[in-house]
Design an enzyme around this catalytic site. Structure first.
Site, mmCIF file in Angstrom:
data_model
loop_
_atom_site.group_PDB
_atom_site.id
_atom_site.type_symbol
_atom_site.label_atom_id
_atom_site.label_comp_id
_atom_site.label_asym_id
_atom_site.label_seq_id
_atom_site.Cartn_x
_atom_site.Cartn_y
_atom_site.Cartn_z
ATOM 1 N N ARG A 1 -16.637 28.209 -11.707
ATOM 2 C CA ARG A 1 -15.662 26.982 -11.456
ATOM 3 C C ARG A 1 -14.617 27.323 -10.546
ATOM 4 O O ARG A 1 -14.277 26.460 -9.570
ATOM 5 C CB ARG A 1 -15.110 26.392 -12.668
ATOM 6 N N LYS B 1 1.684 18.134 4.679
ATOM 7 C CA LYS B 1 1.278 17.625 3.399
ATOM 8 C C LYS B 1 0.118 18.142 2.608
ATOM 9 O O LYS B 1 -1.053 17.487 2.461
ATOM 10 C CB LYS B 1 0.868 16.066 3.574
ATOM 11 N N LYS C 1 13.253 14.023 12.358
ATOM 12 C CA LYS C 1 12.627 12.770 11.723
ATOM 13 C C LYS C 1 13.989 11.738 11.608
ATOM 14 O O LYS C 1 15.000 12.114 11.756
ATOM 15 C CB LYS C 1 12.027 13.067 10.265
ATOM 16 N N GLU D 1 10.661 12.216 16.090
ATOM 17 C CA GLU D 1 9.991 10.939 15.648
ATOM 18 C C GLU D 1 10.782 9.687 16.051
ATOM 19 O O GLU D 1 12.074 9.722 15.762
ATOM 20 C CB GLU D 1 9.717 11.053 14.280
ATOM 21 N N ASP E 1 5.945 6.706 15.296
ATOM 22 C CA ASP E 1 5.869 6.375 13.973
ATOM 23 C C ASP E 1 5.551 4.859 13.751
ATOM 24 O O ASP E 1 6.571 3.979 14.003
ATOM 25 C CB ASP E 1 7.019 6.866 13.080
#
Length: 327
Positions: free
Chosen positions: A139, A174, A206, A235, A256
């Site tokens: 597993r 992410k 950002k 961004e 964006d």
């Protein structure tokens, strides 16, 4: 089977004698460590992840089902087989789990390489070892192999969707905590490219940075002054900010949530003076429309945060128990 087309864990398959080490104390087979390094993975990181996966599964105990049902001296051969079509990634990572569980007493036959497209029913890896070890490692090995192959498969779908354009499919940060290096490796196996392995290798200004600094140009200038040798991406949400970032000297501009039409306008404004990346609003259905505007990259967080697994299983080959026991 060792030799052409195959590989051995811990050297040649031995008589099955246990090395006396707990799985959490075993290192990787040296040949396997070399293969991982050649693929751009840190063998120590992979070894630690293999130990972590096995430790989590055993929880300081034993595989009670396997110990109760499988004779200690039984041996088996099993095939890791794709249950569906896709792109495989993480075969050597799965071997790392086997390496720490099985020790020197296992051998592998490698049928495909990471990054290859496979069909449903295709054998990927054949392993011979003590049956108990195979079942205990199953597993943990499959969790990693299925996860990474799912990412490679998802990435490849995006790559094929924009084939023929100049754009590349790029990942994000992410990622699953602790698995970033492996998940970004899987993106490469699928034909994508990596961006920002960490917060330190490139700057991404950002919206919150822009607010904190008082504007796009101010934020860019502060980063450039503090870290002059680091690539800086900015961004932006509007064409006005595109012009600001370009005038400030941004190396890369992230568009964006732009529409394809607005993206084409941004490409015309920049005119090759900076690299452009599209992010947000992107789906497989719209990927080509964005890529055909002339942007350099499509940023796709879903590659690592939402990719379904590729279904892969381990099937032991049938045989009389006495034939599978060690002499």
């Amino acid at each position: 089977m060792c030799g052409a087309g195959g590989g051995c864990g811990g050297g040649a398959l031995d008589d099955g004698d246990d090395d006396g080490l707990d799985p959490l104390e075993r290192g990787l087979d040296p040949e396997l460590a070399g293969l991982l390094a050649a693929a751009g993975l840190d063998p120590v990181v992979v070894q630690d992840l293999a130990h972590l996966a096995v430790e989590e599964d055993l929880d300081q105990g034993a595989d009670v089902t396997t110990v109760a049902t499988v004779p200690e001296d039984a041996r088996a051969t099993g095939d890791f087989t794709a249950r569906e079509a896709g792109v495989v990634a993480g075969l050597r990572v799965a071997e790392a789990v086997l390496s720490v569980v099985c020790g020197a007493g296992f051998a592998v036959e490698r049928h495909v390489a990471d990054g290859e497209s496979v069909a449903a029913g295709q054998r990927l890896l054949t392993v011979t070892a003590r049956t108990r070890d195979l079942l205990t490692a199953e597993r943990s090995a499959l969790n990693l192999l299925c996860r990474l192959s799912g990412i490679a498969t998802a990435t490849n779908r995006w790559v094929l969707a924009i084939e023929g354009t100049r754009a590349q499919v790029r990942d994000t940060r992410k990622t699953t905590p602790g698995l970033r290096a492996l998940e970004k490796y899987a993106v490469r196996c699928g034909g994508g490219v990596n961006y920002r392995m960490s917060l330190s290798d490139a700057a991404l200004v950002k919206d919150n940075h822009v607010i904190a600094a008082g504007g796009v140009a101010q934020a860019f200038a502060l980063v450039r002054a503090k870290f002059p040798d680091v690539p800086v991406e900015v961004e932006v949400d509007t064409l006005h900010q595109v012009r600001e970032a370009l005038a400030a000297g941004a190396d890369l501009i992230l568009l964006d949530n732009f529409t394809p039409d607005a993206t084409a306008e941004a490409v015309a404004v920049v005119a090759g003076r900076a690299l452009l990346e599209s992010s947000g609003r992107l789906t497989l259905a719209t990927a080509r429309a964005y890529a055909e505007t002339g942007v350099n990259f499509l940023s796709v967080g879903a590659l690592t945060h939402s990719a379904p697994i590729l279904d892969i299983g381990l099937d032991l080959r049938a045989g009389a128990p006495e034939a599978q026991r060690e002499a």
